[in-house]
Design a protein around this motif. Sequence first.
Motif, PDB file in Angstrom:
ATOM      1  N   ALA A  10      68.696 -36.996 -17.130  1.00 41.85           N
ATOM      2  CA  ALA A  10      68.138 -35.719 -17.579  1.00 41.85           C
ATOM      3  C   ALA A  10      66.610 -35.054 -17.924  1.00 41.85           C
ATOM      4  CB  ALA A  10      68.675 -35.264 -19.109  1.00 41.85           C
ATOM      5  N   VAL A  11      65.797 -35.024 -16.600  1.00 42.74           N
ATOM      6  CA  VAL A  11      64.568 -35.019 -16.886  1.00 42.74           C
ATOM      7  C   VAL A  11      64.726 -33.762 -15.268  1.00 42.74           C
ATOM      8  CG1 VAL A  11      62.188 -35.547 -15.474  1.00 42.74           C
ATOM      9  CG2 VAL A  11      63.679 -36.695 -17.047  1.00 42.74           C
ATOM     10  N   ASP A  16      63.440 -25.697 -12.111  1.00 47.55           N
ATOM     11  CA  ASP A  16      64.992 -26.310 -11.514  1.00 47.55           C
ATOM     12  C   ASP A  16      65.596 -25.969 -12.650  1.00 47.55           C
ATOM     13  OD1 ASP A  16      63.622 -27.625  -9.527  1.00 47.55           O
ATOM     14  OD2 ASP A  16      63.408 -29.400 -11.146  1.00 47.55           O
ATOM     15  N   LEU A  17      66.966 -25.999 -11.782  1.00 46.66           N
ATOM     16  CA  LEU A  17      68.471 -25.809 -12.945  1.00 46.66           C
ATOM     17  C   LEU A  17      68.213 -26.562 -13.914  1.00 46.66           C
ATOM     18  CD1 LEU A  17      71.089 -25.302  -9.794  1.00 46.66           C
ATOM     19  CD2 LEU A  17      69.314 -23.537 -11.543  1.00 46.66           C
ATOM     20  N   GLY A  18      68.719 -26.516 -15.321  1.00 46.84           N
ATOM     21  CA  GLY A  18      68.633 -27.263 -16.338  1.00 46.84           C
ATOM     22  C   GLY A  18      68.037 -27.401 -17.043  1.00 46.84           C
ATOM     23  N   TRP A  19      65.963 -26.834 -16.104  1.00 48.12           N
ATOM     24  CA  TRP A  19      64.663 -27.266 -17.376  1.00 48.12           C
ATOM     25  C   TRP A  19      65.156 -26.351 -18.574  1.00 48.12           C
ATOM     26  CZ3 TRP A  19      60.850 -24.405 -19.128  1.00 48.12           C
ATOM     27  CH2 TRP A  19      59.919 -24.949 -20.207  1.00 48.12           C
ATOM     28  N   GLU A  20      65.804 -25.469 -18.770  1.00 42.83           N
ATOM     29  CA  GLU A  20      65.214 -24.672 -20.297  1.00 42.83           C
ATOM     30  C   GLU A  20      66.136 -25.859 -20.953  1.00 42.83           C
ATOM     31  OE1 GLU A  20      66.129 -20.647 -19.768  1.00 42.83           O
ATOM     32  OE2 GLU A  20      63.812 -20.389 -18.538  1.00 42.83           O
ATOM     33  N   ASP A  21      67.357 -25.394 -20.972  1.00 42.26           N
ATOM     34  CA  ASP A  21      68.727 -26.862 -22.037  1.00 42.26           C
ATOM     35  C   ASP A  21      67.448 -27.033 -22.393  1.00 42.26           C
ATOM     36  OD1 ASP A  21      70.042 -24.037 -22.490  1.00 42.26           O
ATOM     37  OD2 ASP A  21      70.844 -25.544 -19.986  1.00 42.26           O
ATOM     38  N   LEU A  22      67.255 -28.857 -21.181  1.00 44.40           N
ATOM     39  CA  LEU A  22      66.750 -29.805 -21.423  1.00 44.40           C
ATOM     40  C   LEU A  22      65.613 -29.935 -22.355  1.00 44.40           C
ATOM     41  CD1 LEU A  22      67.629 -31.623 -18.330  1.00 44.40           C
ATOM     42  CD2 LEU A  22      68.924 -32.055 -20.610  1.00 44.40           C
ATOM     43  N   HIS A  23      64.637 -28.774 -21.748  1.00 44.48           N
ATOM     44  CA  HIS A  23      62.806 -29.445 -22.312  1.00 44.48           C
ATOM     45  C   HIS A  23      63.136 -28.851 -24.230  1.00 44.48           C
ATOM     46  CE1 HIS A  23      59.543 -28.266 -22.722  1.00 44.48           C
ATOM     47  NE2 HIS A  23      59.072 -27.426 -23.333  1.00 44.48           N
ATOM     48  N   ARG A  24      64.354 -28.050 -24.553  1.00 42.28           N
ATOM     49  CA  ARG A  24      64.283 -27.131 -25.753  1.00 42.28           C
ATOM     50  C   ARG A  24      64.470 -28.436 -26.657  1.00 42.28           C
ATOM     51  NH1 ARG A  24      68.508 -24.047 -24.781  1.00 42.28           N
ATOM     52  NH2 ARG A  24      66.774 -22.407 -23.923  1.00 42.28           N
ATOM     53  N   ALA A  25      65.585 -29.106 -25.973  1.00 40.75           N
ATOM     54  CA  ALA A  25      66.411 -30.524 -26.242  1.00 40.75           C
ATOM     55  C   ALA A  25      65.294 -31.698 -26.564  1.00 40.75           C
ATOM     56  CB  ALA A  25      67.321 -31.140 -25.632  1.00 40.75           C
ATOM     57  N   VAL A 183      73.161 -26.465 -35.131  1.00 43.62           N
ATOM     58  CA  VAL A 183      73.320 -28.007 -34.214  1.00 43.62           C
ATOM     59  C   VAL A 183      73.293 -28.973 -33.523  1.00 43.62           C
ATOM     60  CG1 VAL A 183      74.310 -30.098 -35.394  1.00 43.62           C
ATOM     61  CG2 VAL A 183      73.559 -28.611 -37.252  1.00 43.62           C
ATOM     62  N   ARG A 184      74.504 -28.081 -32.919  1.00 44.50           N
ATOM     63  CA  ARG A 184      74.920 -28.721 -31.960  1.00 44.50           C
ATOM     64  C   ARG A 184      74.178 -28.088 -30.203  1.00 44.50           C
ATOM     65  NH1 ARG A 184      80.927 -29.630 -31.177  1.00 44.50           N
ATOM     66  NH2 ARG A 184      80.607 -28.623 -29.151  1.00 44.50           N
ATOM     67  N   ARG A 185      73.666 -27.084 -30.360  1.00 43.17           N
ATOM     68  CA  ARG A 185      72.618 -26.277 -29.490  1.00 43.17           C
ATOM     69  C   ARG A 185      72.045 -27.448 -28.307  1.00 43.17           C
ATOM     70  NH1 ARG A 185      72.561 -20.799 -28.954  1.00 43.17           N
ATOM     71  NH2 ARG A 185      73.294 -20.614 -31.255  1.00 43.17           N
ATOM     72  N   PRO A 186      71.400 -28.226 -29.402  1.00 39.34           N
ATOM     73  CA  PRO A 186      69.998 -29.039 -28.134  1.00 39.34           C
ATOM     74  C   PRO A 186      70.975 -30.247 -27.834  1.00 39.34           C
ATOM     75  CG  PRO A 186      70.042 -29.362 -31.031  1.00 39.34           C
ATOM     76  CD  PRO A 186      70.577 -28.308 -30.262  1.00 39.34           C
ATOM     77  N   LEU A 187      72.082 -29.976 -28.459  1.00 44.46           N
ATOM     78  CA  LEU A 187      72.857 -31.386 -27.769  1.00 44.46           C
ATOM     79  C   LEU A 187      73.687 -31.072 -26.831  1.00 44.46           C
ATOM     80  CD1 LEU A 187      73.464 -33.066 -30.791  1.00 44.46           C
ATOM     81  CD2 LEU A 187      71.748 -33.419 -29.048  1.00 44.46           C
ATOM     82  N   GLU A 188      73.899 -29.572 -26.227  1.00 43.22           N
ATOM     83  CA  GLU A 188      75.535 -29.246 -26.279  1.00 43.22           C
ATOM     84  C   GLU A 188      74.703 -29.011 -24.851  1.00 43.22           C
ATOM     85  OE1 GLU A 188      79.135 -27.689 -28.139  1.00 43.22           O
ATOM     86  OE2 GLU A 188      77.631 -26.090 -27.838  1.00 43.22           O
ATOM     87  N   ALA A 189      73.735 -29.431 -23.941  1.00 39.01           N
ATOM     88  CA  ALA A 189      72.767 -29.395 -23.067  1.00 39.01           C
ATOM     89  C   ALA A 189      72.414 -29.985 -22.052  1.00 39.01           C
ATOM     90  CB  ALA A 189      71.965 -27.998 -22.806  1.00 39.01           C
TER      91      ALA A 189
END
Length: 374
Positions: A10-11, A16-25, A183-189
């Motif tokens: 999760a880095v 890269d694909l997924g960066w925005e979701d992981l950076h937010r979490a 609540v779920r938003r950061p964890l769901e990614a």
Amino acid sequence: MPVLFVHGVAVREEGDLGWEDLHRATRGVDWPGVQRLLREHVAPGLNPDAPDAVHVERVYWGDLGAHFTQGGQFRAAREREVAPEPDPLALDGDALGEVLERRLRAAHPVSEWPGVIHAAWGAARDGTVRALLADLPPAERWDVLDAAAQARLPIRTRRLEPHLPPGLMRARRRNVKRALQEVRRPLEAFVPLFLGDVLAYLNGRGTPEHPGPIPQRVLAGLRAAHAARTHPGEPLVVLTHSMGGQLIFDALHAFLPADPDGAGVRVDFWCACGSQVGAFHELGFTLGGPHPAPHAGGRLGYFWNVWAYTDLLSFRAQGIAPGAHDTAFPLSGLVRSDHLAYLLQPDFYRTLAAKVAVHAGPPDGADRPLESGA
């Protein structure tokens, strides 16, 4: 005096694909910050005269990890507001049943849902009800359908005690859903990509003779760090975080021995922080067999496994993974953030520098003997 860092799951790098979701979490692993702290606290012990000359690099493999093929549409937090219902006569029996069931469920407590399901589908499949709808203006059809379904509810469901009107029940459910989506938003990614990266490695790591893309990148990083030594006795230090530990374990015990270009590569000191090496080895997910050599056939010196009671993703390894020496590191106690906290603490790097000095020692131009494992 090379130092190599290998991150976990999760880095992602920006772009890269997924960066925005992981950076937010989680904000991810701050590699420039890790590099700065390694140079500030570890490099001077490896080369007191020229710490800036110490080769400090990383193996980045996030781009080879898992990614959402459809943008993560499965996430509840991505759910949009329900569009206006279509004309019920435009829907076949199955589609009408799904919509009517959803409408009635939103207006009733879950204890009444079994009766709601039977009532909704009974009304949706009733040819007489559909014929009645055809004689009504479109604006009135859903109200009549709702009433027809309500009339089919069991008597105990249509109770006489105070009960929120269907409209208020639906509004309350929508408000609760919106609150919980935040609540779920950061964890769901984060959670799917976390697990996805684990599976991407395990399913695609290949065999020692034919390593997959991620092991190939780890091997390339180890070879480059080995080549950065200025003389044969100079120690090579590896720092891994989380799943990065499993990558190095497999590299040392399985992939390097089969790598024709890896002759002579030796990790003199390996720190696995926040790792799951012990858990993965005991579960049989590591390569090299159940009882690999503690020092990987001369390719590994000292193995320091750092975990924390408040890091729920870290595990003991001593007595489980060969050659491991455990230290429980005191962190802030914030369970949500402590998995990454090692990499932010100067005290961790100062402790790492002391361990390296004791177990790998300053470069002296001569090969050090293997640690005894004591």
